[in-house]
Scaffold this active site. Structure first.
Site, short mmCIF file in Angstrom:
data_model
loop_
_atom_site.label_atom_id
_atom_site.label_comp_id
_atom_site.label_asym_id
_atom_site.label_seq_id
_atom_site.Cartn_x
_atom_site.Cartn_y
_atom_site.Cartn_z
CG ASP A 124 -2.35 0.57 1.01
OD1 ASP A 124 -2.17 1.73 0.29
OD2 ASP A 124 -3.11 0.08 1.41
CG HIS A 151 -9.17 -0.78 4.50
ND1 HIS A 151 -9.06 -0.86 3.03
CD2 HIS A 151 -8.45 0.57 4.99
CE1 HIS A 151 -8.28 0.23 2.72
NE2 HIS A 151 -8.01 0.90 3.85
CG ASP A 152 -11.13 2.92 3.50
OD1 ASP A 152 -10.76 2.85 4.80
OD2 ASP A 152 -10.58 3.03 2.70
CD GLU A 185 -8.79 5.01 -1.42
OE1 GLU A 185 -9.61 4.67 -0.67
OE2 GLU A 185 -7.61 5.52 -1.09
CG ASP A 220 -4.34 5.85 0.93
OD1 ASP A 220 -5.03 5.03 1.08
OD2 ASP A 220 -4.13 7.05 1.40
C1 GLC Z 1 -7.47 5.77 1.83
C2 GLC Z 1 -7.55 4.43 2.85
C3 GLC Z 1 -8.25 4.79 4.25
C4 GLC Z 1 -7.37 5.83 4.81
C5 GLC Z 1 -7.22 7.19 3.88
C6 GLC Z 1 -6.15 7.97 4.16
O1 GLC Z 1 -8.95 6.01 1.70
O2 GLC Z 1 -8.32 3.43 2.23
O3 GLC Z 1 -8.18 3.68 5.13
O4 GLC Z 1 -8.07 6.39 6.15
O5 GLC Z 1 -7.14 6.76 2.42
O6 GLC Z 1 -5.01 7.49 4.06
#
Ligand code: GLC
Ligand code: CA
Length: 546
Positions: free
Chosen positions: A98, A316-317, A242, A200
């Site tokens: 990640d 995980h979110d 993402e 991310d």
């Molecule tokens: C992304 C991650 C999340 C995190 C955010 C800040 O959305 O998936 O879990 O809190 O970025 O890094």
């Protein structure tokens, strides 16, 4: 479309903190992951997306990194990370790290230096602004985790930007020295033998702060191409960005092969459509199939021949797939299998979030103190202070809070679901005696074996990977169905997204379709008459013979 090995791969996401604890401190770790590689190999996946394991004060469970090149002590050591990479490879599994470079932790040495003074050489690694005329924050930008997105550094009287918690200061991607450091760090990870990166909130790195353009800024794609050229573009790596802001047009920019950017992006249209216009995820809208179908259809169609989709129901979110899109009660098994069929029979690369393969469900803690997620806790406080009732907020948290997906992986019926011999950092879902890996492995028709079959099918049947997508019965209220076609082959995929028995009338040209039923979880199917009666949450895929 040029074929890539990861087109037919299935990715498994591990959230290390909640996966497996090997030393009884209540926190999942690398040793725990290594001990479960045979389990993952059995599932058939060939890629792991590993959520962050780097050194971190864990304000956001590791998405706040203080050293990109070391492992958090609670997760293990660099030597164990090397062992994980090596042990995974022996099982034909590659690891995606990640990459969290929109921001660092406030304990990262760059930030500690930057804090020293406005003319410190590292100051410009972050984003500083003078206060507004009234002495407050430079503008009204709001952090995703609640409160202002600007934090005051009292020593200098300047504010720094943080789109997430104030312990996650945003890096300044207008500074070429940031690029150099990040590129070098990425190359060192690639040299350690990883398979690529999950990137991310990558859509935020090109931000134009003074115009308050945070996502999709004008430099975004140039920055990504530069990342590609300087690092992973030199080898056969997998990258997935993402991108909450991505439209299909953006996704083509990111993932078209000749753009030299990324392999694919995560987009969230199928998630966001069930959020409230004003309260967002904290006021959940009930699942509604027609909008869901339209969104999936839109993405399948837009990336049909150029670019590549990522396919996922959860991470995980997000809430648990079966709780959000299926039925976590009476039809939990059937609906989890149906969702699995649907996911793996679309065009793109599927992602399985840990526990999804055994149908783990959302958790409902009654007490806000049982939650651990910074976003949940901050937003609870902020919104309850603003007058929203505890009850309403808990409804939102139960539906969409991030801890739904973060309760420990349920391995067996022993204490704490076999996740830890100590006290878990977050409570185990109380349904672990019924829903766990040991039970799933022992039951030949379990959700787990259904997933395994789907993962294997994608390796055997190119039509699942490359077949064109065409939706059927688009107006149907309960059924989501489509055809995949490749050369002279046709695959019919039918999913009943409801607890109803559905009598589906077939168009003339489908009467008598028969062939090999590649996957099913009621009886195997053929289309003998002019209609078929689907069972609750039934799904199947039929490869039509000629
Ligand atoms: C992304 C991650 C999340 C995190 C955010 C800040 O959305 O998936 O879990 O809190 O970025 O890094
Ligand atoms: Ca541990």
């Amino acid at each position: 479309m040029k074929q890539k090995w990861w087109h037919s791969a299935v990715v498994y996401q591990i959230y290390p903190r909640s996966f497996m604890d090997s030393n009884g401190d209540g926190i999942g770790d690398l040793g725990g992951i290594i001990s479960k590689l045979d389990y993952l190999h059995q599932l058939g996946i060939t890629l792991i997306w590993l959520s962050p394991v780097y050194r971190s004060p864990m304000d956001d469970n590791g998405y706040d990194i203080s050293d990109y090149e070391d492992i958090a002590a609670e997760f293990g050591t660099l030597a164990q990370m090397d062992e994980l990479i090596e042990q995974a490879k022996r099982r034909d599994i590659h690891i995606l790290m990640d990459l969290v470079v929109n921001h660092t932790s406030d304990e990262h040495p760059w930030f500690l230096e930057a804090l020293k003074s406005p003319d410190n050489p590292w100051r410009d690694f972050y984003i500083w602004r003078k206060p507004a005329a009234n002495g407050g924050p430079p503008n009204d930008f709001h952090s995703y985790f609640g409160g202002s997105g600007w934090a005051l550094d009292e020593a200098s009287g300047e504010y720094y930007l943080h789109q997430f918690s104030k312990r996650q200061p945003d890096l300044n991607w207008d500074n070429p020295r940031v690029h150099e450091e990040v590129h070098a760090m990425m190359n060192r990870w690639l040299a350690r033998g990883i398979g690529g990166f999950r990137m991310d909130v990558i859509d935020l790195i090109g931000k134009e702060v003074d115009k308050q353009i945070m996502a999709n800024g004008k430099n975004l794609h140039a920055l990504i191409r530069q990342l590609n050229r300087a690092t992973f573009g030199k080898g056969d790596y997998v990258t997935v960005g993402e991108a909450w802001s991505a439209s299909p047009e953006d996704a083509l920019l990111y993932s078209a092969e000749d753009r030299d950017e990324l392999s694919m992006v995560f987009q969230f249209d199928h998630i966001k459509q069930f959020w409230d216009e004003h309260a967002g995820k904290w006021r959940s809208q009930p699942f509604e199939l027609s909008g869901f179908k339209a969104v999936i259809d839109k993405w399948q169609t837009a990336l049909a021949h150029v670019g590549w989709n990522s396919l996922f129901w959860s991470n995980h979110d997000l809430p648990r797939a079966v709780s959000k899109f299926g039925d976590e009660g009476e039809y939990r098994e059937a609906s989890a299998k149906m969702l699995a069929t649907a996911l793996h029979c679309l065009k793109g690369t599927p992602y399985i979030y840990q526990g999804e393969e055994i149908g783990m469900t959302n958790v409902r803690f009654d007490n806000i103190d049982d939650y651990r997620d910074i976003e949940t806790l901050n937003l609870y406080r902020e919104r309850v202070e603003a007058g929203i009732s505890h009850e309403e907020m808990m409804l939102g948290i139960h539906a969409n809070g991030r801890d739904n997906a973060r309760t420990p992986m349920q391995w067996d019926t022993s204490a704490n679901a076999g996740f830890t011999s100590g006290t878990p950092w977050i409570g185990v879902n109380s349904n672990y005696r019924d829903i766990n890996v040991t039970a799933a492995l022992a039951q030949p028709d379990s959700i787990f074996w259904h997933y395994r079959k789907l993962v294997a099918l994608r390796k055997q049947h190119p039509i699942l990977v490359y077949g064109d997508f065409q939706q059927l019965f688009a107006e149907h209220l309960h059924v989501f169905a489509w055809l995949r076609t490749l050369d002279d082959q046709t695959l019919l995929v039918i999913n009943n997204f409801s607890r109803e028995r559905v009598m589906l009338k077939l168009p003339q040209e489908m009467h008598g379709w028969h062939g090999e039923c590649l996957i099913h979880h009621y009886a195997p199917r053929e289309l003998l008459g002019s209609s078929i009666e689907l069972q609750p949450y039934e799904s199947f895929a039929l490869l039509i013979g000629r």
